[in-house]
Design a protein around this motif. Sequence first.
Motif, PDB file in Angstrom:
ATOM      1  N   SER A   1       0.626  -1.244   0.054  1.00  0.00           N
ATOM      2  CA  SER A   1       0.114  -0.092   0.148  1.00  0.00           C
ATOM      3  C   SER A   1       0.843   1.157  -0.268  1.00  0.00           C
ATOM      4  O   SER A   1       0.500   2.278   0.240  1.00  0.00           O
TER       5      SER A   1
ATOM      6  N   ASP B   1       2.392   7.577   1.113  1.00  0.00           N
ATOM      7  CA  ASP B   1       1.710   6.612   1.769  1.00  0.00           C
ATOM      8  C   ASP B   1       2.636   5.251   2.169  1.00  0.00           C
ATOM      9  O   ASP B   1       3.407   5.053   1.374  1.00  0.00           O
TER      10      ASP B   1
ATOM     11  N   LYS C   1     -13.630   8.582   0.881  1.00  0.00           N
ATOM     12  CA  LYS C   1     -13.820   7.052   0.247  1.00  0.00           C
ATOM     13  C   LYS C   1     -12.715   6.237   0.683  1.00  0.00           C
ATOM     14  O   LYS C   1     -12.914   4.893   1.143  1.00  0.00           O
ATOM     15  N   ASN C   2     -11.507   6.520   0.884  1.00  0.00           N
ATOM     16  CA  ASN C   2     -10.381   5.807   1.285  1.00  0.00           C
ATOM     17  C   ASN C   2     -10.148   5.954   2.930  1.00  0.00           C
ATOM     18  O   ASN C   2      -9.807   7.123   3.058  1.00  0.00           O
TER      19      ASN C   2
ATOM     20  N   HIS D   1      -7.931   4.749   4.812  1.00  0.00           N
ATOM     21  CA  HIS D   1      -6.683   4.831   5.150  1.00  0.00           C
ATOM     22  C   HIS D   1      -6.465   3.956   6.408  1.00  0.00           C
ATOM     23  O   HIS D   1      -5.589   4.103   7.600  1.00  0.00           O
TER      24      HIS D   1
ATOM     25  N   HIS E   1      -1.156   8.299   5.152  1.00  0.00           N
ATOM     26  CA  HIS E   1      -0.752   9.025   4.349  1.00  0.00           C
ATOM     27  C   HIS E   1       0.099  10.468   5.185  1.00  0.00           C
ATOM     28  O   HIS E   1      -0.749  10.800   6.154  1.00  0.00           O
TER      29      HIS E   1
END
Length: 124
Positions: A12, A44, A95-96, A98, A103
């Motif tokens: 990721s 990330d 949406k993400n 994490h 990040h």
Amino acid sequence: MDELWPNRKTGSDGTIGDAAHQGRDSDHNAWVRDGALGVVTAIDVTHDPNSGCDAERIVNSLVASRDARIKYIIWNRRIVSSTVSPWTWRPYNKKNPHTAHFHLSVSTDKALYDDDTAWSVAQN
């Protein structure tokens, strides 16, 4: 991160944004200009606690450091910024979430994004 945890998973990890990032405002896009160069100001890092690369521990140490290079950090459905409600975690509902990686965005100030001082990262 690779020096501290050379066997960590990197699935990721990310720096330069993919096509999905290019259509939106993202620090993974090289929108900061340094002469003719575009600069990406985000990374990330994969959460891999089994290797020691534990995102929770890492982001907590980064927040505690209040490093001037940090613009904001997103991790596990939360965001913390150095400027918006400084250094206070807030919900992050995009949406993400994490949860597979954290990040880190850094300042767009050249003196800060080019600063190669070691980061304060808890290793244990």
